[in-house]
Design a protein around this motif. Structure first.
Motif, PDB file in Angstrom:
ATOM      1  N   LEU A 132      14.757   6.750  11.746  1.00 44.74           N
ATOM      2  CA  LEU A 132      14.837   5.925  10.729  1.00 44.74           C
ATOM      3  C   LEU A 132      16.208   6.157   9.996  1.00 44.74           C
ATOM      4  O   LEU A 132      16.444   7.442   9.919  1.00 44.74           O
ATOM      5  CB  LEU A 132      13.700   6.086   9.574  1.00 44.74           C
TER       6      LEU A 132
ATOM      7  N   THR B 191      -1.008   7.179   2.925  1.00 45.05           N
ATOM      8  CA  THR B 191      -1.392   5.922   3.366  1.00 45.05           C
ATOM      9  C   THR B 191      -0.169   5.490   4.414  1.00 45.05           C
ATOM     10  O   THR B 191      -0.291   4.282   5.260  1.00 45.05           O
ATOM     11  CB  THR B 191      -1.356   4.711   2.765  1.00 45.05           C
ATOM     12  N   LEU B 192       0.796   6.113   4.513  1.00 51.11           N
ATOM     13  CA  LEU B 192       1.852   5.746   5.707  1.00 51.11           C
ATOM     14  C   LEU B 192       2.092   6.554   6.941  1.00 51.11           C
ATOM     15  O   LEU B 192       2.200   7.539   6.709  1.00 51.11           O
ATOM     16  CB  LEU B 192       3.287   6.028   4.873  1.00 51.11           C
ATOM     17  N   PRO B 193       1.410   5.939   7.914  1.00 53.69           N
ATOM     18  CA  PRO B 193       1.486   6.787   9.414  1.00 53.69           C
ATOM     19  C   PRO B 193       2.658   7.175   9.869  1.00 53.69           C
ATOM     20  O   PRO B 193       3.341   5.928  10.007  1.00 53.69           O
ATOM     21  CB  PRO B 193       0.469   6.001  10.189  1.00 53.69           C
ATOM     22  N   LEU B 194       3.177   8.027   9.939  1.00 54.11           N
ATOM     23  CA  LEU B 194       4.461   8.285  10.520  1.00 54.11           C
ATOM     24  C   LEU B 194       4.423   9.547  11.164  1.00 54.11           C
ATOM     25  O   LEU B 194       4.339  10.888  10.828  1.00 54.11           O
ATOM     26  CB  LEU B 194       5.467   8.462   9.167  1.00 54.11           C
TER      27      LEU B 194
ATOM     28  N   ARG C 220      -5.013   1.575   8.422  1.00 50.86           N
ATOM     29  CA  ARG C 220      -4.616   2.801   8.224  1.00 50.86           C
ATOM     30  C   ARG C 220      -5.174   3.763   9.070  1.00 50.86           C
ATOM     31  O   ARG C 220      -4.449   4.676   9.858  1.00 50.86           O
ATOM     32  CB  ARG C 220      -4.671   3.358   6.909  1.00 50.86           C
TER      33      ARG C 220
ATOM     34  N   SER D 261      -3.992   3.820  12.810  1.00 50.91           N
ATOM     35  CA  SER D 261      -2.523   3.887  12.998  1.00 50.91           C
ATOM     36  C   SER D 261      -2.032   5.119  13.249  1.00 50.91           C
ATOM     37  O   SER D 261      -2.021   6.157  12.444  1.00 50.91           O
ATOM     38  CB  SER D 261      -1.889   2.898  12.249  1.00 50.91           C
TER      39      SER D 261
ATOM     40  N   THR E 195      11.397   2.801   1.461  1.00 53.26           N
ATOM     41  CA  THR E 195       9.822   3.408   0.989  1.00 53.26           C
ATOM     42  C   THR E 195      10.104   4.820   0.866  1.00 53.26           C
ATOM     43  O   THR E 195       9.194   5.370   0.045  1.00 53.26           O
ATOM     44  CB  THR E 195       9.034   2.573   1.914  1.00 53.26           C
ATOM     45  N   LEU E 196      10.450   5.441   1.923  1.00 56.33           N
ATOM     46  CA  LEU E 196      10.157   6.792   2.142  1.00 56.33           C
ATOM     47  C   LEU E 196      10.745   7.631   0.894  1.00 56.33           C
ATOM     48  O   LEU E 196      10.259   8.368   0.116  1.00 56.33           O
ATOM     49  CB  LEU E 196      10.818   7.146   3.388  1.00 56.33           C
TER      50      LEU E 196
ATOM     51  N   LEU F 144      10.425  15.264  -0.854  1.00 57.21           N
ATOM     52  CA  LEU F 144      10.028  14.013  -0.214  1.00 57.21           C
ATOM     53  C   LEU F 144       8.342  13.881  -0.169  1.00 57.21           C
ATOM     54  O   LEU F 144       8.043  14.397   0.658  1.00 57.21           O
ATOM     55  CB  LEU F 144      10.740  13.832   1.119  1.00 57.21           C
TER      56      LEU F 144
ATOM     57  N   THR G  28       1.803   4.819  13.807  1.00 60.95           N
ATOM     58  CA  THR G  28       3.101   4.724  13.269  1.00 60.95           C
ATOM     59  C   THR G  28       3.156   3.479  12.182  1.00 60.95           C
ATOM     60  O   THR G  28       2.143   2.742  12.182  1.00 60.95           O
ATOM     61  CB  THR G  28       4.100   4.181  14.242  1.00 60.95           C
ATOM     62  N   PRO G  29       4.059   3.383  11.387  1.00 64.74           N
ATOM     63  CA  PRO G  29       4.300   2.024  10.466  1.00 64.74           C
ATOM     64  C   PRO G  29       4.214   0.825  11.044  1.00 64.74           C
ATOM     65  O   PRO G  29       3.313  -0.157  10.788  1.00 64.74           O
ATOM     66  CB  PRO G  29       5.442   2.211   9.836  1.00 64.74           C
ATOM     67  N   GLU G  30       4.687   0.683  12.428  1.00 62.15           N
ATOM     68  CA  GLU G  30       4.622  -0.422  13.046  1.00 62.15           C
ATOM     69  C   GLU G  30       3.146  -0.763  13.521  1.00 62.15           C
ATOM     70  O   GLU G  30       2.987  -2.019  13.552  1.00 62.15           O
ATOM     71  CB  GLU G  30       5.423  -0.501  14.170  1.00 62.15           C
TER      72      GLU G  30
ATOM     73  N   MET H 203       0.559   0.174  12.240  1.00 60.57           N
ATOM     74  CA  MET H 203      -0.292  -0.310  10.968  1.00 60.57           C
ATOM     75  C   MET H 203      -0.093  -1.690  10.723  1.00 60.57           C
ATOM     76  O   MET H 203      -1.231  -2.328  10.611  1.00 60.57           O
ATOM     77  CB  MET H 203       0.065   0.605  10.000  1.00 60.57           C
TER      78      MET H 203
ATOM     79  N   ARG I 135       2.514   1.864  -3.317  1.00 57.61           N
ATOM     80  CA  ARG I 135       1.672   1.874  -4.461  1.00 57.61           C
ATOM     81  C   ARG I 135       1.952   0.725  -5.602  1.00 57.61           C
ATOM     82  O   ARG I 135       2.089   0.992  -6.622  1.00 57.61           O
ATOM     83  CB  ARG I 135       1.653   3.102  -5.243  1.00 57.61           C
TER      84      ARG I 135
ATOM     85  N   LEU J  88      11.520   0.374   5.318  1.00 52.87           N
ATOM     86  CA  LEU J  88      10.992   1.748   5.582  1.00 52.87           C
ATOM     87  C   LEU J  88      11.631   2.746   5.165  1.00 52.87           C
ATOM     88  O   LEU J  88      10.976   3.587   4.464  1.00 52.87           O
ATOM     89  CB  LEU J  88      10.649   1.704   7.338  1.00 52.87           C
ATOM     90  N   THR J  89      12.646   2.983   5.297  1.00 52.16           N
ATOM     91  CA  THR J  89      13.694   4.039   4.607  1.00 52.16           C
ATOM     92  C   THR J  89      13.860   3.989   3.262  1.00 52.16           C
ATOM     93  O   THR J  89      13.409   5.043   2.648  1.00 52.16           O
ATOM     94  CB  THR J  89      15.356   3.905   5.359  1.00 52.16           C
TER      95      THR J  89
ATOM     96  N   TRP K  89      13.078  -4.402   8.595  1.00 55.89           N
ATOM     97  CA  TRP K  89      12.124  -3.401   8.746  1.00 55.89           C
ATOM     98  C   TRP K  89      12.660  -1.895   8.582  1.00 55.89           C
ATOM     99  O   TRP K  89      12.142  -1.250   7.757  1.00 55.89           O
ATOM    100  CB  TRP K  89      11.347  -3.718   9.966  1.00 55.89           C
TER     101      TRP K  89
ATOM    102  N   ASP L 234       3.764   9.065   1.246  1.00 56.97           N
ATOM    103  CA  ASP L 234       2.177   8.510   0.725  1.00 56.97           C
ATOM    104  C   ASP L 234       1.468   9.015   1.949  1.00 56.97           C
ATOM    105  O   ASP L 234       1.640   8.301   3.195  1.00 56.97           O
ATOM    106  CB  ASP L 234       2.171   7.145   0.211  1.00 56.97           C
TER     107      ASP L 234
ATOM    108  N   VAL M 224       0.929  -1.170   0.208  1.00 55.92           N
ATOM    109  CA  VAL M 224       0.115   0.001   0.147  1.00 55.92           C
ATOM    110  C   VAL M 224       0.855   1.204   0.113  1.00 55.92           C
ATOM    111  O   VAL M 224       0.576   2.236  -1.006  1.00 55.92           O
ATOM    112  CB  VAL M 224      -1.051   0.115   1.216  1.00 55.92           C
ATOM    113  N   TRP M 225       1.892   1.330   0.854  1.00 61.06           N
ATOM    114  CA  TRP M 225       2.785   2.567   0.966  1.00 61.06           C
ATOM    115  C   TRP M 225       3.310   2.623  -0.216  1.00 61.06           C
ATOM    116  O   TRP M 225       3.843   3.814  -0.659  1.00 61.06           O
ATOM    117  CB  TRP M 225       3.848   2.463   2.237  1.00 61.06           C
TER     118      TRP M 225
END
Lengths: 263, 251
Positions: B91, B80-83, A204, A207, A152-153, B75, A209-211, A213, A31, A149-150, A145, B78, A28-29
């Motif tokens: 990170l 959909t990404l809770p952060l 989503r 949540s 993905t950002l 940057l 934080t990503p964790e 979620m 896409r 995650l990094t 993880w 998305d 999802v993140w």
């Protein structure tokens, strides 16, 4: 206890939901929903091949899902947009799979079982494969993880931190291939992507934080598996689709409730 | 000892020569700004230094154990990404709470820890990116157009923050900027890039170089006039600039 088909089915559903949840979050993140489709559809070709070569369905599906994953990684960034590329690969793999199955004379293939899954037919060895696969995927994602995650950002942020985002992409792809291979018997090729995406999307709004979620997605996926199986038993509906229906209702509920709360 | 040294670096991207024959280096505690028109390879240069882009020619040398903090131009997270900001700052590596508070303080973004990244304003977002880069205690901070999307007071205060960092922490700073007046006042050295290094040196030297004027034309008259007025002596003795003054490539 494992003699009861409903218990086995529930355990199988829980295993798939557990492995699909964190991967689904990344799908999802990033896409890459279509990526899941492509891998899942390719698995049908794998089923055909494994029947032809008389290996296990899991091996065939895993091999083809992996090949698909590598093909997509190799072809991306060469002139076609990702969705076009995945559309070509996903549907041609499915078509080739269906044609390949038709060549298998003398082998009775219940294609329906692989498109829609047959969770109620899960045996003890299937259960072992699912849980080993799920454990592998969860371990893999937990281990990578932070790097995943990094990446993905932002791939550039990853490079600057000494992380190779291409390697992380490969880890994710590998995880997806494993989940598809173990889940194809349970929910089938057409519904695997639903189990990846719907629990993550339902988690989503809940949540921060990503964790959280990923954990909430696992809980929602597990709930959908349990409730879906009960419902399908009560009303004699097909099991795989019923699980996905329950997940969809949860999605609707979490999103509506959060929206109403915000007012 | 230079932190990063590029010699004869060339980068081809998809059949397009983005950079050719770039010689460049940055020393401890220096502020160096890269200017150049769109498509001149500024971002490619930064991405090469952080290792995101492999050079196709030349040599790139990084000092042993060099820690680079990188602030990307854009940057997009998305929705959909809770952060939370705090999670983002952790990170890929976890940091201690006091370190996080200190980094946010240095970046001028105190008290944002529990906010969601997607809910930040443009200025807050840039400052959080800066804070994340600072958490590594970098020897070299690389910023790609750090003030994209900020209004003038916002970008002025961000640049002040960046200068402050150098004096507080001794961090070398390499940035890309299109705000020429700021570049000219805050940098020790300016590199003018257009596929190759067409001109480099102290801001005064670059501002008076014909290559630079050919690229930036009349729109920058105000900023340049200021420097030509103040530092007129520089371009009379153009031929015998010492090394730290830099040189202009008239080829």
């Amino acid at each position: 206890m494992l003699d009861d088909f409903l218990v086995r089915a529930t355990l199988a559903g829980l295993g798939v939901a557990l492995a699909a949840a964190p991967l689904g979050c990344f799908v999802v993140w990033r896409r890459m929903a279509y990526f899941g489709d492509a891998t899942a559809h390719a698995a049908i070709l794998g089923v055909a091949l494994s029947l032809a070569l008389s290996t296990s369905v899991f091996t065939g599906a895993l091999a083809v899902a992996l090949m698909m994953a590598f093909a997509v990684s190799a072809l991306s960034g060469r002139g076609y947009a990702m969705d076009t590329l995945l559309g070509v690969l996903a549907h041609s793999a499915l078509a080739f799979g269906l044609v390949a199955v038709s060549f298998l004379k003398g082998v009775r293939v219940d294609l329906n079982a692989y498109l829609f899954g047959d969770i109620l037919a899960v045996g003890q060895s299937d259960l072992a494969v699912i849980w080993i696969g799920a454990a592998l995927v969860v371990a893999l994602v937990t281990w990578r993880w932070s790097a995943l995650l990094t990446s993905t950002l932002s791939p550039d942020l990853a490079y600057a931190s000494g992380i190779d985002p291409k390697r992380e992409q490969l880890v994710l792809t590998l995880g997806l291939a494993i989940v598809v291979a173990v889940a194809i018997k349970v929910v089938g090729a057409l519904l695997i992507v639903a189990l990846l995406i719907i629990p993550a999307a339902s988690a989503r709004p809940l949540s921060r934080t990503p964790e959280s979620m990923a954990v909430i997605a696992a809980l929602i996926g597990g709930t959908a598996a349990i409730l879906g199986l009960r419902a399908s038993f009560l009303w004699d509906t097909p099991a795989g689709p019923t699980i996905v229906c329950v997940a969809a209702v949860i999605f609707l509920a979490t999103n509506t409730v959060t929206r109403l709360k915000r007012r | 000892m230079e932190l990063v040294t590029l010699s004869g670096i060339g980068v081809r991207i998809g059949g397009n020569q983005a950079l050719s024959n770039v010689d460049f280096g940055i020393e401890k505690g220096e502020i160096v700004t890269v200017v150049g028109p769109n498509g001149s390879g500024k971002t490619t240069l930064l991405r090469t230094i952080i290792g995101a882009q492999k050079p196709t020619a030349g040599k790139l040398h990084r000092a042993k154990g060099l820690k680079i903090g990188y602030v990307p131009q854009r940057l997009s997270i998305d929705a959909t990404l809770p952060l939370t900001v705090e999670r983002f700052l952790n990170l890929p590596l976890r940091h201690r709470r006091p370190d996080i508070e200190a980094a946010l303080h240095h970046a001028g973004a105190e008290g944002l820890e529990s906010r969601q990244m997607v809910a930040l304003s443009g200025g807050q977002f840039q400052r959080v990116l800066l804070a994340r880069a600072l958490l590594k205690k970098p020897d070299l901070l690389i910023l790609d157009e750090p003030t994209t999307g900020l209004d003038q007071p916002g970008s002025a205060s961000l640049y002040r923050q960046i200068e402050q960092l150098r004096s507080d922490l001794g961090t070398a700073i390499l940035m890309v900027s299109h705000e020429l007046h700021v570049v000219m006042s805050a940098s020790d050295r300016v590199v003018c890039l257009n596929g190759h290094v067409c001109c480099h040196g102290t801001p005064e030297i670059v501002a008076s170089a014909p290559e630079y004027r050919a690229l930036f034309g009349s729109g920058t008259q105000g900023a340049l006039a200021l420097y030509r007025h103040d530092h007129d002596h520089h371009h009379h003795s153009h031929s015998d600039h010492s090394h730290e003054h830099g040189a202009c490539d008239h080829a």
